[in-house]
Design a protein around this motif. Structure first.
Motif, PDB file in Angstrom:
ATOM      1  N   ILE A 248       8.665  62.129  19.139  1.00 20.33           N
ATOM      2  CA  ILE A 248      10.030  61.855  19.598  1.00 20.33           C
ATOM      3  C   ILE A 248      10.011  61.042  20.887  1.00 20.33           C
ATOM      4  O   ILE A 248      10.830  60.132  21.088  1.00 20.33           O
ATOM      5  CB  ILE A 248      10.802  63.170  19.800  1.00 20.33           C
ATOM      6  N   THR A 249       9.061  61.354  21.780  1.00 20.43           N
ATOM      7  CA  THR A 249       8.965  60.638  23.051  1.00 20.43           C
ATOM      8  C   THR A 249       8.726  59.155  22.830  1.00 20.43           C
ATOM      9  O   THR A 249       9.416  58.298  23.399  1.00 20.43           O
ATOM     10  CB  THR A 249       7.830  61.218  23.916  1.00 20.43           C
ATOM     11  N   VAL A 250       7.731  58.830  21.998  1.00 23.42           N
ATOM     12  CA  VAL A 250       7.439  57.431  21.718  1.00 23.42           C
ATOM     13  C   VAL A 250       8.607  56.779  20.985  1.00 23.42           C
ATOM     14  O   VAL A 250       8.973  55.626  21.256  1.00 23.42           O
ATOM     15  CB  VAL A 250       6.144  57.310  20.896  1.00 23.42           C
ATOM     16  N   LEU A 251       9.232  57.524  20.067  1.00 18.58           N
ATOM     17  CA  LEU A 251      10.380  57.012  19.328  1.00 18.58           C
ATOM     18  C   LEU A 251      11.528  56.666  20.272  1.00 18.58           C
ATOM     19  O   LEU A 251      12.094  55.563  20.221  1.00 18.58           O
ATOM     20  CB  LEU A 251      10.835  58.055  18.302  1.00 18.58           C
TER      21      LEU A 251
ATOM     22  N   GLY B  98      -1.974  56.307  14.656  1.00 15.08           N
ATOM     23  CA  GLY B  98      -1.155  55.484  13.773  1.00 15.08           C
ATOM     24  C   GLY B  98       0.265  56.006  13.657  1.00 15.08           C
ATOM     25  O   GLY B  98       1.221  55.236  13.605  1.00 15.08           O
ATOM     26  N   LEU B  99       0.420  57.343  13.614  1.00 15.69           N
ATOM     27  CA  LEU B  99       1.756  57.926  13.558  1.00 15.69           C
ATOM     28  C   LEU B  99       2.536  57.651  14.839  1.00 15.69           C
ATOM     29  O   LEU B  99       3.754  57.470  14.806  1.00 15.69           O
ATOM     30  CB  LEU B  99       1.662  59.432  13.299  1.00 15.69           C
ATOM     31  N   MET B 100       1.830  57.627  15.974  1.00 18.82           N
ATOM     32  CA  MET B 100       2.510  57.260  17.220  1.00 18.82           C
ATOM     33  C   MET B 100       2.993  55.808  17.137  1.00 18.82           C
ATOM     34  O   MET B 100       4.090  55.478  17.602  1.00 18.82           O
ATOM     35  CB  MET B 100       1.562  57.418  18.411  1.00 18.82           C
ATOM     36  N   GLY B 101       2.179  54.967  16.531  1.00 19.28           N
ATOM     37  CA  GLY B 101       2.616  53.592  16.309  1.00 19.28           C
ATOM     38  C   GLY B 101       3.804  53.526  15.368  1.00 19.28           C
ATOM     39  O   GLY B 101       4.678  52.672  15.505  1.00 19.28           O
ATOM     40  N   ALA B 102       3.831  54.450  14.398  1.00 17.55           N
ATOM     41  CA  ALA B 102       4.968  54.507  13.490  1.00 17.55           C
ATOM     42  C   ALA B 102       6.239  54.880  14.239  1.00 17.55           C
ATOM     43  O   ALA B 102       7.318  54.342  13.968  1.00 17.55           O
ATOM     44  CB  ALA B 102       4.702  55.529  12.384  1.00 17.55           C
ATOM     45  N   ALA B 103       6.123  55.800  15.193  1.00 12.83           N
ATOM     46  CA  ALA B 103       7.282  56.167  16.006  1.00 12.83           C
ATOM     47  C   ALA B 103       7.791  54.964  16.786  1.00 12.83           C
ATOM     48  O   ALA B 103       9.001  54.743  16.900  1.00 12.83           O
ATOM     49  CB  ALA B 103       6.912  57.300  16.962  1.00 12.83           C
ATOM     50  N   PHE B 104       6.849  54.195  17.337  1.00 10.54           N
ATOM     51  CA  PHE B 104       7.233  52.980  18.048  1.00 10.54           C
ATOM     52  C   PHE B 104       7.964  52.028  17.104  1.00 10.54           C
ATOM     53  O   PHE B 104       8.992  51.435  17.455  1.00 10.54           O
ATOM     54  CB  PHE B 104       5.993  52.311  18.632  1.00 10.54           C
ATOM     55  N   GLY B 105       7.430  51.877  15.886  1.00  9.36           N
ATOM     56  CA  GLY B 105       8.070  51.002  14.921  1.00  9.36           C
ATOM     57  C   GLY B 105       9.443  51.498  14.506  1.00  9.36           C
ATOM     58  O   GLY B 105      10.383  50.714  14.370  1.00  9.36           O
ATOM     59  N   MET B 106       9.585  52.824  14.333  1.00  7.08           N
ATOM     60  CA  MET B 106      10.883  53.380  13.972  1.00  7.08           C
ATOM     61  C   MET B 106      11.904  53.155  15.086  1.00  7.08           C
ATOM     62  O   MET B 106      13.081  52.910  14.826  1.00  7.08           O
ATOM     63  CB  MET B 106      10.736  54.870  13.674  1.00  7.08           C
ATOM     64  N   GLY B 107      11.446  53.253  16.344  1.00  5.86           N
ATOM     65  CA  GLY B 107      12.340  52.968  17.462  1.00  5.86           C
ATOM     66  C   GLY B 107      12.816  51.528  17.438  1.00  5.86           C
ATOM     67  O   GLY B 107      13.953  51.233  17.809  1.00  5.86           O
ATOM     68  N   PHE B 108      11.935  50.652  16.959  1.00  4.88           N
ATOM     69  CA  PHE B 108      12.325  49.258  16.865  1.00  4.88           C
ATOM     70  C   PHE B 108      13.236  48.982  15.681  1.00  4.88           C
ATOM     71  O   PHE B 108      13.810  47.895  15.589  1.00  4.88           O
ATOM     72  CB  PHE B 108      11.078  48.370  16.781  1.00  4.88           C
ATOM     73  N   ILE B 109      13.355  49.932  14.773  1.00  2.00           N
ATOM     74  CA  ILE B 109      14.346  49.796  13.712  1.00  2.00           C
ATOM     75  C   ILE B 109      15.738  50.005  14.288  1.00  2.00           C
ATOM     76  O   ILE B 109      16.655  49.209  14.079  1.00  2.00           O
ATOM     77  CB  ILE B 109      14.093  50.824  12.589  1.00  2.00           C
TER      78      ILE B 109
END
Length: 421
Positions: free
Chosen positions: A16-19, A140-151
């Motif tokens: 959630i933090t990274v997101l 990789g999941l942390m990167g996914a959170a970053f990507g979801m935030g960019f959505i």
């Protein structure tokens, strides 16, 4: 290693933090060019140069402060450092939102840079609660959170931009502070008292942190490859909005939608495909190389497209592009003992800051020169071409580093003693 239940709850918060952080950062990207132009009265090519120097100031401060945060997290624990970084980030957004002149934008980025970024202790926290063999997938999941935030972030920022270029900054500030509040109540400590070590300024400075990596020659080479990768990657956050506005005359909403699309691809790649593709490709080593090849193709594609819709087509390379960083991070982590994971992540953050010091001014200067009215050759894509060259150099150094690494080395590494630490 924490208990399974504690580890799962902590992982959810870190996700959630990274997101939330990426949502906050993504919100401001579509409107930052126009806010700079509003405060300075310059054209888009000169606004890009201002944007590069804003990133430079942030990264310069983070370069000196991020290793301090990493070492503080090894001494006092991950939790207080993470919360401090989140609070500082929220304050930064409000300062930028109220900025009456361009100077205040620089002040805001200075404050955020001094606090560092929450990903430094967050990744160390993740290393605390994750087995070595599973760190690539977790990163990789942390990167996914970053990507979801960019959505969500850029799309929201593009829509809020209709209210003015300042509105997204206030929303980003509220989100960051709300996340800090959640962490105060929800985040347990991951680093036991027995695993902590004394704070040492020799290890808590940029050069000192990197010099500590000399004990691990393979990691030192890997960090060199990580630096080149990050340096090339700086072309995306530093020039994307400026490039698409100048080249295709996109609105803030269109910029936001394009970034949201890239975020969707990143989330799918790192949150879903990473777990499938890394084993399918034969592990982190091959996955990293495949990602580097995809990155070169992506940069060349962005540099040469002639219509806006082509940016979306080229973005599909993100499915493999996204494999490189978590794979390199995991390979480095596998060579490091448990009580130095914070130091390693501090060194990686340090290199990221160094790439952010050099990268944005470099990329925006290249963009500004080749997209200005006085350019000998009009070629705004020159910045992406520069990134492609840097990625090729990254791949060459990475191959050299592979010859000195051993799979899952950290599983056999003892915790460093005070004598050898």
């Amino acid at each position: 290693m924490s208990s399974p239940s504690t580890g799962r709850s902590a992982f959810v918060f870190l996700f959630i933090t990274v997101l939330v952080d990426s949502i906050g950062f993504g919100i401001i990207l579509p409107v930052l060019p126009r806010l700079i132009m509003q405060l300075t009265g310059v054209t888009i090519d000169h606004a890009a140069v201002y944007g590069g120097w804003l990133s430079f100031v942030y990264a310069l401060m983070q370069f000196f402060c991020a290793p301090v945060l990493g070492n503080l997290s090894d001494r006092f624990g991950r939790r207080p450092v993470i919360l401090f970084a989140l609070i500082a980030l929220g304050c930064d957004y409000f300062i930028m939102g109220f900025a009456p002149t361009i100077l205040w934008l620089f002040i805001g980025r200075t404050i955020a840079g001094m606090a560092g970024a929450s990903f430094t202790p967050a990744y160390a926290y993740l290393a605390d609660i994750t087995e070595p063999a599973k760190r690539a997938q977790s990163f990789g999941l942390m990167g996914a959170a970053f990507g979801m935030g960019f959505i969500a972030g850029p799309a929201i920022g593009g829509l809020l931009g209709n209210l003015g270029p300042r509105a997204p900054f206030f929303v980003a500030g509220v989100i960051a502070l709300a996340n800090a509040t959640l962490g105060f109540f929800a985040l347990p400590e991951s680093l036991s008292l027995q695993s902590r070590r004394a704070f040492d300024w020799r290890r808590a400075n940029p050069l000192g942190t990197l010099l500590q990596m000399r004990r691990y020659p393979a990691v030192l080479l890997m960090l060199g490859a990580v630096f080149l990768w990050q340096l090339g990657h700086q072309v995306l956050p530093s020039t994307w909005a400026f490039y698409t506005i100048a080249r295709f005359h996109w609105t803030s909403a269109q910029v936001g939608y394009s970034l949201a699309f890239v975020g969707t691809l990143m989330a799918l790649a790192q949150g879903v495909l990473t777990r499938v593709l890394i084993p399918w490709l034969g592990g982190e080593r091959r996955a990293a190389l495949v990602g580097m090849l995809a990155a070169v193709l992506a940069y060349l594609g962005y540099a040469s497209v002639t219509h806006g819709w082509m940016m979306y087509v080229v973005s599909l390379t993100t499915f493999f592009f996204a494999l490189s960083y978590p794979s390199m991070n995991a390979l480095s982590s596998q060579q490091i003992p448990a009580d130095a994971q914070g130091e390693l992540q501090g060194a990686i953050a340090c290199l990221y800051s160094l790439s952010s010091i050099v990268g944005p001014p470099l990329m925006t200067q290249v963009f500004g020169y080749f997209s200005g009215a006085s350019a000998v050759v009009y070629f705004p894509g020159a910045a992406f071409l520069t990134a492609a060259v840097l990625t090729v150099l990254c791949a060459l150094l990475f191959v050299r580093a592979l010859r000195r690494t051993s799979p899952l080395a950290s599983a056999q590494l003892p915790v460093a003693s005070k004598e050898n630490g």
